[in-house]
Design an enzyme around this catalytic site. Sequence first.
Site, PDB file in Angstrom:
ATOM      1  N   LYS A 203       0.834  -1.201   0.000  1.00  0.00           N
ATOM      2  CA  LYS A 203       0.000   0.000   0.000  1.00  0.00           C
ATOM      3  C   LYS A 203       0.871   1.254   0.000  1.00  0.00           C
ATOM      4  O   LYS A 203       1.955   1.281   0.607  1.00  0.00           O
ATOM      5  CB  LYS A 203      -0.912  -0.008   1.230  1.00  0.00           C
ATOM      6  N   SER A 279      -9.344   2.060   3.129  1.00  0.00           N
ATOM      7  CA  SER A 279      -8.534   2.803   2.178  1.00  0.00           C
ATOM      8  C   SER A 279      -7.529   1.949   1.410  1.00  0.00           C
ATOM      9  O   SER A 279      -6.903   2.406   0.474  1.00  0.00           O
ATOM     10  CB  SER A 279      -7.788   3.922   2.904  1.00  0.00           C
ATOM     11  N   GLY A 300      -6.580   1.608  10.128  1.00  0.00           N
ATOM     12  CA  GLY A 300      -6.832   2.507  11.240  1.00  0.00           C
ATOM     13  C   GLY A 300      -8.314   2.710  11.483  1.00  0.00           C
ATOM     14  O   GLY A 300      -8.722   3.209  12.522  1.00  0.00           O
ATOM     15  N   GLY A 301      -9.121   2.325  10.485  1.00  0.00           N
ATOM     16  CA  GLY A 301     -10.569   2.417  10.595  1.00  0.00           C
ATOM     17  C   GLY A 301     -11.222   1.415   9.662  1.00  0.00           C
ATOM     18  O   GLY A 301     -12.149   1.738   8.921  1.00  0.00           O
ATOM     19  N   GLY A 302     -10.681   0.183   9.678  1.00  0.00           N
ATOM     20  CA  GLY A 302     -11.208  -0.869   8.813  1.00  0.00           C
ATOM     21  C   GLY A 302     -10.545  -0.961   7.465  1.00  0.00           C
ATOM     22  O   GLY A 302     -11.017  -1.689   6.583  1.00  0.00           O
ATOM     23  N   SER A 303      -9.431  -0.257   7.260  1.00  0.00           N
ATOM     24  CA  SER A 303      -8.864  -0.100   5.920  1.00  0.00           C
ATOM     25  C   SER A 303      -8.245  -1.353   5.322  1.00  0.00           C
ATOM     26  O   SER A 303      -7.956  -1.383   4.138  1.00  0.00           O
ATOM     27  CB  SER A 303      -7.816   1.021   5.932  1.00  0.00           C
TER      28      SER A 303
END
Length: 606
Positions: A203, A279, A300-303
Amino acid sequence: MGKKRAMLPVEDVDLTAVKYEREDIKAPHLTGFKLKLFVWLAEAPLIGSLIVSSLKKQNGMDEMLRRTVIPEKPMYRPEFPPQEKESGVVILEEDSSAVDRVELALRCLPSYDPAHHWTGDFPFLYWKIRDYAHAYRFGHVTPSMVAEKIISATEEFNKRSPPMPFLISFNAKDLRTQAAASTQRFEEGKPLSILDGIFMAIKDDIDCYPHPTKGGTTWLHEVRHVKEDAVSVSRLRCCGVIFIGKANMHELGLGTTGNNVNYGSARNPHALDRYTGGSSSGPAAIVASGLCSAALGTDGGGSVRIPSSLCGVVGLKTTYGRTDMKGALCDCGTVEIIGPIASTVEDAMLVYAAILGSSTADRISLHPSPPCLPNLTSHESSNALRSLRLGKYTEWFNDVYSTDISDKCEDVLNMLLRNHGCEIIKITIPELREMRTAHVVSIGSESLCGLNPDCEDGKNAQLTLDTRTNLALFRSFSASDYVASQRLRRRIMHYHMEIFKKVDIIVTPTTGITAPEIPPSSLDQGETNLQVSGYLMRFILAANLLGLPAISIPIGHDKQGLPIGLQLIGRPWAEASILRLASAVEELSTDSRKRPSTFYDILKGN
């Protein structure tokens, strides 16, 4: 006057009185010119603060953060109580080499049967890492031959209409050089590990030398220069992994769909008119399309888990602090990790074994339990699976956009009950709305802290419109908002640790919606759709805010043929338990997996 409210101390909350509240995010869905106008207004000196303040008020954020007495002390990063030892596991030494850890992980897997892939008529299956290793060792192909197929496929994807920009940085010469070195090692009979010659994407917010790290922006590489691999990438390189380049992503990780107007939005291999999720959009799409068996993302939030679910692959979010974050853009946060996206659970295990290892600072402060993997070859593993207690919060579980999702997840739980004897226990998780607020304030404040110097230096105008929308919200958070959020974090950690006294794993759908459509108007200017984000993030926030391990496993498709994922959330440091159950779920769901409409068979050819 009279608007102040006080929360009961967390120990005094009566869980039997907790009622589930359906999530209803109030915010406009904007694309094109309307989004551009909204950003211009939101960034204006006076009217901007009024607009953001109104949105926060409509969603109850100010009431929660500024008008509520929260009696708990702040928890500024996850704090874990001592955990019980997992059964049926193999302990991996953090200080051993990545090669040695991968070798131990290999011994945890069931014996390899080449016939399962190479001969006979079987349901659709992805090529595993062990399939590539078998092909290399028996001379069916070489890493150099595979590299040429990947180069050809990458060029083909970019020429398609619509284009499928999976990679932001790609260097065919560098790829051929890496592959040639791996091919030579196999010719000499000296492969470095089972991962030698395995192709992976990284990534674009993780350093992978010599590629620049742009974070999906057009400018970050100009102010932040890559001089070496991130720690996780370095560990993989020591095992012989070949890196195909830097994968596409939602700009700076501040979005859940994968939309990126700078390089084009990666499209879902199952339906090209649908988002991949974000993301980590590029890594998930690359794995789902068959180009690579695995990739690295950040979560960090489901990425990691959101795009894995939407693209029908496996995504592992490790315990906070389990992997060293040095060399990632988010290396100083309290909610983010680096984790593998893979075509299968066993491939996720092999990559996880290579990259694990806490930083020195995290070892001192977090006191991590020794990393373990489930021994899937032993009778003890079956007993450990049979003894697992699975927690299900029914009202939350069923709060999805389509019952296709909850029904499919329910079917898998019933199969686990019938086939493996797992026990399903009803649980209640209070204050889910407070958890969402605490998470957005935490990740938003931490993201803004890292970006502020460059934004003050004039780079804000070069960011995409949806990123600027998020930053306008983040700038409205005060120091007291941040502290209040950390007080909420401690409350929510208490609830979950109490739940884990009764269950071993919490089960949910991974997302509350399958892959959403890509509005044509979003391709040039971007999109903000917080209702869709709410559905995508509905079940994933506890793992980030509290640092818990979690994994998404593909379990089938909805009536439109779009993938559905099941999420398993474990106790702190209990990666082995969720990987064991994930392997069982994967086996039960094998016949449900479908070949994506856009798929490249690297080993046999399309």
